[in-house]
Motif scaffolding. Structure first.
Motif, mmCIF file in Angstrom:
data_model
loop_
_atom_site.group_PDB
_atom_site.id
_atom_site.type_symbol
_atom_site.label_atom_id
_atom_site.label_comp_id
_atom_site.label_asym_id
_atom_site.label_seq_id
_atom_site.Cartn_x
_atom_site.Cartn_y
_atom_site.Cartn_z
ATOM 1 N N LEU B 7 0.829 -1.205 0.000
ATOM 2 C CA LEU B 7 0.000 0.000 0.000
ATOM 3 C C LEU B 7 0.862 1.253 0.000
ATOM 4 O O LEU B 7 0.588 2.220 -0.726
ATOM 5 C CB LEU B 7 -0.926 -0.004 1.222
ATOM 6 N N THR B 8 1.943 1.235 0.817
ATOM 7 C CA THR B 8 2.835 2.390 0.856
ATOM 8 C C THR B 8 3.427 2.663 -0.520
ATOM 9 O O THR B 8 3.431 3.796 -1.008
ATOM 10 C CB THR B 8 3.974 2.129 1.866
ATOM 11 N N VAL B 9 3.920 1.580 -1.145
ATOM 12 C CA VAL B 9 4.548 1.748 -2.463
ATOM 13 C C VAL B 9 3.538 2.279 -3.463
ATOM 14 O O VAL B 9 3.815 3.211 -4.231
ATOM 15 C CB VAL B 9 5.141 0.400 -2.934
ATOM 16 N N LEU B 10 2.313 1.720 -3.433
ATOM 17 C CA LEU B 10 1.290 2.168 -4.384
ATOM 18 C C LEU B 10 0.936 3.627 -4.145
ATOM 19 O O LEU B 10 0.782 4.410 -5.080
ATOM 20 C CB LEU B 10 0.042 1.291 -4.248
ATOM 21 N N ALA B 11 0.818 4.017 -2.851
ATOM 22 C CA ALA B 11 0.456 5.400 -2.552
ATOM 23 C C ALA B 11 1.525 6.351 -3.046
ATOM 24 O O ALA B 11 1.229 7.373 -3.688
ATOM 25 C CB ALA B 11 0.250 5.554 -1.042
ATOM 26 N N ILE B 12 2.797 6.007 -2.769
ATOM 27 C CA ILE B 12 3.885 6.892 -3.200
ATOM 28 C C ILE B 12 3.917 6.970 -4.721
ATOM 29 O O ILE B 12 4.087 8.048 -5.303
ATOM 30 C CB ILE B 12 5.232 6.394 -2.629
ATOM 31 N N GLY B 13 3.715 5.801 -5.364
ATOM 32 C CA GLY B 13 3.693 5.800 -6.821
ATOM 33 C C GLY B 13 2.578 6.671 -7.358
ATOM 34 O O GLY B 13 2.770 7.437 -8.310
ATOM 35 N N ALA B 14 1.395 6.608 -6.713
ATOM 36 C CA ALA B 14 0.265 7.425 -7.174
ATOM 37 C C ALA B 14 0.576 8.900 -7.004
ATOM 38 O O ALA B 14 0.310 9.714 -7.900
ATOM 39 C CB ALA B 14 -0.989 7.051 -6.390
ATOM 40 N N PHE B 15 1.188 9.274 -5.858
ATOM 41 C CA PHE B 15 1.545 10.684 -5.651
ATOM 42 C C PHE B 15 2.535 11.156 -6.700
ATOM 43 O O PHE B 15 2.411 12.257 -7.233
ATOM 44 C CB PHE B 15 2.129 10.870 -4.244
ATOM 45 N N GLY B 19 2.051 14.046 -9.456
ATOM 46 C CA GLY B 19 2.895 15.232 -9.579
ATOM 47 C C GLY B 19 3.536 15.385 -10.945
ATOM 48 O O GLY B 19 4.008 16.458 -11.289
ATOM 49 N N THR B 20 3.575 14.295 -11.721
ATOM 50 C CA THR B 20 4.317 14.333 -12.986
ATOM 51 C C THR B 20 3.827 15.404 -13.962
ATOM 52 O O THR B 20 4.653 16.089 -14.560
ATOM 53 C CB THR B 20 4.256 12.948 -13.655
ATOM 54 N N PRO B 21 2.499 15.610 -14.142
ATOM 55 C CA PRO B 21 2.075 16.609 -15.139
ATOM 56 C C PRO B 21 2.518 18.018 -14.803
ATOM 57 O O PRO B 21 2.553 18.881 -15.679
ATOM 58 C CB PRO B 21 0.547 16.488 -15.113
ATOM 59 N N GLU B 22 2.888 18.273 -13.508
ATOM 60 C CA GLU B 22 3.305 19.622 -13.138
ATOM 61 C C GLU B 22 4.703 19.952 -13.654
ATOM 62 O O GLU B 22 5.108 21.103 -13.658
ATOM 63 C CB GLU B 22 3.302 19.754 -11.609
ATOM 64 N N PHE B 23 5.464 18.918 -14.047
ATOM 65 C CA PHE B 23 6.825 19.171 -14.518
ATOM 66 C C PHE B 23 6.803 19.998 -15.796
ATOM 67 O O PHE B 23 5.858 19.878 -16.588
ATOM 68 C CB PHE B 23 7.532 17.852 -14.814
ATOM 69 N N PRO B 24 7.827 20.824 -16.002
ATOM 70 C CA PRO B 24 7.924 21.495 -17.303
ATOM 71 C C PRO B 24 8.163 20.464 -18.398
ATOM 72 O O PRO B 24 8.678 19.379 -18.138
ATOM 73 C CB PRO B 24 9.133 22.413 -17.136
ATOM 74 N N ALA B 25 7.794 20.819 -19.604
ATOM 75 C CA ALA B 25 7.960 19.891 -20.722
ATOM 76 C C ALA B 25 9.432 19.623 -20.957
ATOM 77 O O ALA B 25 10.298 20.413 -20.576
ATOM 78 C CB ALA B 25 7.320 20.470 -21.975
#
Lengths: 109, 276
Positions: B7-15, B19-25
């Motif tokens: 569950l921890t791994v899945l939660a961190i992966g989901a977070f 967050g990925t779309p916030e990165f600049p292109a």
């Protein structure tokens, strides 16, 4: 010079292509190493010579030095690539792998 | 317990995915990383450090701390591998095997027996002796010196072309490993013993860190090579260039020695006998 380089480059690509086809099509370990060792060496030899010719076009000191460095790569790959093939074949022989023959189908011993 | 971990791994992966779309292109010139420090590095490298290769000046000067600790990480990896794998055996070996080279006869010498003198006629072997290959040996003999020369060239030419301490050190280590593969581990130990390899890796990190402290002694900040100018001669800009070179030598030494010592331990399962 340009034409010669192009011809050599196409020649080298032809050898690379043959080597790739050979690796995929040949029946067993030893015969696959044959195109891998020979054709890749030949392909890199002619394509590297083509690059050296292309680099040494304007005959300035820099260009000639670059061409010489490329020729050094050719020399070293020419020595090491057959040696690597030899070592792999040697390992295969020592591990007791039998060469392919007409009676034996692939995957069977 | 496993479910909690999952569950921890899945939660961190989901977070992280969230967050990925916030990165600049990719390669966006308006990205924050490209707006603040990068233009400064690109514009001022030559006048600050006299090093044409921006990567080298960023690596060893502007972000010298980072590289110093990278070198320490490599050193620590070498030490960890040594501690995990190295097996120390008692010096009094029960039996030893020697091979008489001209005839190919193997002698088994029991404990207390007379051990042949060191010469070309007898070589010490372990149980798994594989006949050497003349072709591979000769080619390695031919290639190794050139590979070492090229490694030194890569280290020294890092100011002007891609290269530097890490790359050059890896090539140097690979040359020694090629020697060890085509000959055996015992003959490699005669060229570069385990002790020397570990000392060299420590010395590489020491060179890096002590260059930093030397800058502090001369009155500057840690790793501020400009203050080494009175020692190295020339103006502060050239001193920064030379300082980068000194540091690169340290990095090269550490990387080379760690590579070789990792190979020593992995190839012989920590026993340091004949090896592969």
């Amino acid at each position: 010079m340009n034409i010669l380089a192009t011809v050599l480059l196409i020649c080298g690509l032809f050898f690379f292509f043959g080597g790739a086809v050979g690796i995929l099509r040949f029946p067993d370990f030893y015969s696959r190493l044959h195109p891998a060792g020979k054709l890749d060496t030949m392909g890199q030899l002619s394509s590297m010579i083509a690059m050296a010719l292309y680099a040494a076009q304007d005959l300035s000191l820099n260009a000639i030095l670059t061409a010489l460095k490329i020729m050094l790569i050719v020399a070293f790959v020419f020595i090491t690539s057959p040696t690597a093939t030899h070592a792999i074949v040697d390992a295969g022989v020592r591990a007791g792998l039998l060469p392919w023959s007409r009676g034996i189908r692939r995957g069977e011993e | 317990m496993k479910t909690i971990a999952l569950l921890t791994v899945l939660a961190i992966g989901a977070f992280l995915l969230y967050g990925t779309p916030e990165f600049p292109a990719w390669g966006d010139p308006q990205a924050p990383a490209a707006l603040h420090v990068s233009p400064y590095y690109i514009e001022h490298t030559i006048e600050d450090t006299a090093v044409p290769n921006v990567v080298t000046s960023v690596l060893a000067d502007y972000r010298g701390y980072d590289t110093m600790f990278e070198t320490s990480v490599i050193f620590a990896a070498g030490l960890a591998c040594l501690m995990l794998l190295r097996r120390y055996q008692p010096k009094t070996q029960e039996t030893r095997l020697y091979r008489h080279v001209p005839t190919g006869i193997t002698l088994r010498i029991a404990q207390g027996g007379k051990i042949p003198e060191a010469s070309d006629e007898f070589e010490r072997i372990d149980s798994q002796w594989v006949p050497y290959d003349l072709i591979v040996k000769l080619t390695a003999r031919l290639i190794v010196p050139f590979a070492q020369l090229f490694a030194l060239y890569v280290i020294a030419h890092g100011h002007h072309s891609p290269g530097g301490g890490f790359q050059g050190g890896v090539i140097y280590g690979a040359a020694l490993i090629l020697y060890a593969v085509s000959f055996d581990l015992r003959s490699t130990f005669r060229r570069l013993s385990e002790r020397t390899a570990i000392l060299l890796s420590a010395a590489g990190v020491l060179i890096y860190a002590s260059t930093g402290f030397l800058c502090m002694l001369m009155g500057g900040n840690f790793l501020d090579y400009g203050y080494l100018a009175p020692l190295l001669g020339g103006d502060p800009v050239m001193a920064r260039s030379h300082g980068i070179f000194i540091v690169e030598i340290g990095v090269g030494m550490a990387v080379m020695a760690v590579m070789v010592s990792l190979y020593y331990n992995l190839a012989s399962a920590g026993r340091h006998d004949e090896g592969l």
